[in-house]
Design a protein around this motif. Structure first.
Motif, PDB file in Angstrom:
ATOM      1  N   MET A  55       0.846  -1.198   0.000  1.00 30.77           N
ATOM      2  CA  MET A  55       0.000   0.000   0.000  1.00 30.77           C
ATOM      3  C   MET A  55       0.878   1.244   0.000  1.00 30.77           C
ATOM      4  O   MET A  55       1.295   1.734   1.037  1.00 30.77           O
ATOM      5  N   ASN A  56       1.129   1.741  -1.211  1.00 28.29           N
ATOM      6  CA  ASN A  56       1.925   2.952  -1.337  1.00 28.29           C
ATOM      7  C   ASN A  56       1.063   4.181  -1.568  1.00 28.29           C
ATOM      8  O   ASN A  56       1.559   5.298  -1.575  1.00 28.29           O
ATOM      9  N   TYR A  69       4.597  -6.999   6.001  1.00 28.01           N
ATOM     10  CA  TYR A  69       3.906  -6.232   4.969  1.00 28.01           C
ATOM     11  C   TYR A  69       3.649  -4.802   5.427  1.00 28.01           C
ATOM     12  O   TYR A  69       3.881  -3.835   4.694  1.00 28.01           O
ATOM     13  N   LEU A  70       3.188  -4.646   6.652  1.00 26.97           N
ATOM     14  CA  LEU A  70       2.847  -3.317   7.160  1.00 26.97           C
ATOM     15  C   LEU A  70       4.066  -2.413   7.269  1.00 26.97           C
ATOM     16  O   LEU A  70       3.972  -1.205   7.069  1.00 26.97           O
ATOM     17  N   SER A  89       4.527  -0.809   4.029  1.00 26.28           N
ATOM     18  CA  SER A  89       3.392  -0.053   3.521  1.00 26.28           C
ATOM     19  C   SER A  89       3.558   1.429   3.835  1.00 26.28           C
ATOM     20  O   SER A  89       3.711   1.819   4.999  1.00 26.28           O
ATOM     21  N   THR A  90       3.507   2.249   2.822  1.00 23.54           N
ATOM     22  CA  THR A  90       3.725   3.684   2.992  1.00 23.54           C
ATOM     23  C   THR A  90       2.627   4.339   3.819  1.00 23.54           C
ATOM     24  O   THR A  90       2.908   5.213   4.653  1.00 23.54           O
ATOM     25  N   ALA A 100       0.087   2.703   5.703  1.00 24.33           N
ATOM     26  CA  ALA A 100      -0.549   1.931   6.774  1.00 24.33           C
ATOM     27  C   ALA A 100      -0.482   2.685   8.101  1.00 24.33           C
ATOM     28  O   ALA A 100       0.571   3.199   8.485  1.00 24.33           O
ATOM     29  N   GLU A 157      -6.090  -3.171   7.618  1.00 26.29           N
ATOM     30  CA  GLU A 157      -5.070  -2.582   6.743  1.00 26.29           C
ATOM     31  C   GLU A 157      -4.560  -3.623   5.742  1.00 26.29           C
ATOM     32  O   GLU A 157      -4.379  -3.333   4.558  1.00 26.29           O
ATOM     33  N   GLY A 214      -5.053  -3.766   1.584  1.00 27.07           N
ATOM     34  CA  GLY A 214      -3.892  -3.811   0.698  1.00 27.07           C
ATOM     35  C   GLY A 214      -3.790  -5.069  -0.134  1.00 27.07           C
ATOM     36  O   GLY A 214      -3.319  -5.029  -1.271  1.00 27.07           O
ATOM     37  N   GLN A 215      -4.258  -6.211   0.395  1.00 24.00           N
ATOM     38  CA  GLN A 215      -4.022  -7.477  -0.296  1.00 24.00           C
ATOM     39  C   GLN A 215      -5.282  -8.162  -0.827  1.00 24.00           C
ATOM     40  O   GLN A 215      -5.165  -9.050  -1.675  1.00 24.00           O
TER      41      GLN A 215
END
Length: 437
Positions: A1-2, A342-343, A346-347, A349, A365, A369-370
């Motif tokens: 998540m960018n 992953y978090l 993430s930009t 999150a 979150e 994202g996924q």
């Protein structure tokens, strides 16, 4: 998540893009490309036969090309950009880095296309005779070429999403653009555009062109184009199918949501229908049944809808094949995310480290994202709604399934993240599913 997440919880993010794309393809292929070619052919035939009525009919068709392409066509074209930028920003960002100058070129050509279309229509009555009429026809031919060129450029970009080819090794623009499915896809789309135009326009000609002398002549032009475009669409369609990855080919029937037998019956019926339709245009153009023309119109819309859905879906689990998963995670970064979280990568999150207090927030979150690219919690597509898919599952069952889902269902990207993040996602899904049911 960018990038910030935009969610359409009931309709589904992917369905928003698909709906706009289907309308746009109907217009760009069936009106801007196919109809323009047929109108120019009609003007040429009218010149050769000195048929003023047919020439005026070609002008009326051009009027509707101007209206449709500069309103609905333009709005849906911008709509594709807006929807994909907010729903698939990682994908669009990657494509822009590869194809920036191709898109710039396409926009310049599109502006030229609009200018030529306006000149073509508004000079129709001024350039009616002699050398001026030939000049007018030349404008139309140039317009047809410009219309086709916009498709030729966009096809290279779209085809690269399914078959990036040697770009994965070289990172070369030319390897990406002239990818393995570029030529078959371009050839298929070219003749599909003409076939689509005939299918869409016939019902309007049948209903609103009352002159019994002019209408059969236009249907004759349709039948000539159809005799060329239908077999060419079929042949180049087979070439295209042979060029796509094997795994993608296996997903064609699945992506329609139909049982295989139903899929086969419907497509065979549609092919037979268009053969009968074109034969009728040749044999009895004055007696074309409205029901047959309407059936072709509906079938054409249905086929384009099916084609666009299939084209997008067969790439799964990728959005750019072998490079980026449909949820925007690149294969190259997946290993690091599994190791570091992953978090953490993430930009946007809000949660970076999971605690007992924020586990559900962290799970949401990760869901955004996924999972959001393809799934909703509830919604009109019950097969994609997790409230239906996970109904009756325990939290432990959900947790056990997620790391293996890409093995069970190859169209799904693998889960990316740590054990803690897996637990958080399972907890969140279990909660929202049980709240819905």
């Amino acid at each position: 998540m960018n990038f910030p997440i935009v969610e359409f919880p009931w309709f589904g993010n992917g369905n928003i893009v698909a709906l706009i794309a289907i309308i746009h393809v109907l217009i760009s292929h069936g009106v801007a490309i196919g109809a323009t070619a047929i109108v120019v052919s009609t003007e040429y035939y009218a010149m050769q036969t000195k048929n003023a009525k047919l020439d005026q009919l070609a002008k009326q068709m051009t009027k509707w090309i101007v209206i449709i392409t500069t309103t609905i066509g333009a709005m849906t074209g911008v709509g594709i950009w807006l929807s994909t930028m907010v729903i698939q920003p990682d994908s669009i960002g990657s494509l822009l880095r590869i194809f920036f100058w191709a898109w710039v070129t396409e926009w310049v050509i599109f502006i030229g296309e609009v200018v030529l279309l306006l000149i073509y229509y508004y000079t129709w009555e001024k350039w009616k005779e002699g050398r001026k009429k030939q000049k007018h026809l030349n404008i139309g031919i140039t317009l047809s070429i410009f219309s086709w060129l916009t498709m030729a450029i966009i096809t290279g970009i779209l085809a690269a999403k399914l078959t990036p080819g040697r770009w994965m090794e070289t990172l070369s623009f030319w390897n990406a653009f002239f990818n393995p499915t570029y030529l078959p896809s371009l050839a298929f789309r070219t003749f599909l555009a003409v076939t689509l135009t005939i299918s869409l326009f016939t019902i309007f000609v049948r209903l609103f062109v009352k002159d019994e002398d002019v209408r059969p002549q236009l249907f004759r032009i349709f039948s000539i184009w159809g005799a060329i475009s239908l077999p060419a669409t079929f042949v180049f369609g087979l070439w295209y199918l042979k060029s796509i990855p094997e795994q993608a080919a296996k997903l064609i029937v699945w992506s329609t949501g139909l049982p295989e037998q139903t899929f086969n019956v419907l497509n065979i019926f549609a092919f037979v229908l268009i053969v009968v339709f074109l034969a009728w245009l040749v044999i009895r153009p004055k007696k074309l049944p409205i029901v047959l023309a309407l059936a072709m119109f509906v079938s054409a819309i249905g086929f384009i809808g099916e084609f666009e859905v299939v084209r997008e879906s067969v790439r799964k689990p990728y959005i750019i094949y072998n490079y980026m998963y449909v949820n925007g995670i690149t294969k190259a970064k997946a290993e690091a995310m599994n190791r570091e979280g992953y978090l953490a990568h993430s930009t946007i999150a809000k949660v970076k480290e999971i605690t007992d207090e924020n586990k559900l927030e962290a799970g949401r979150e990760i869901y955004l994202g996924q999972c959001l690219a393809c799934h909703t919690i509830d919604g009109w597509r019950s097969k994609r709604a997790l409230a239906n898919r996970l109904d009756g599952w325990s939290q432990e069952t959900i947790k056990s399934f997620i790391p293996n889902m890409h093995n069970v269902r190859p169209m799904m990207p693998p889960f990316v993240g740590t054990e803690e993040e897996l637990e958080a996602l399972a907890a969140y899904l279990y909660k929202v599913v049980n709240e819905q049911n």
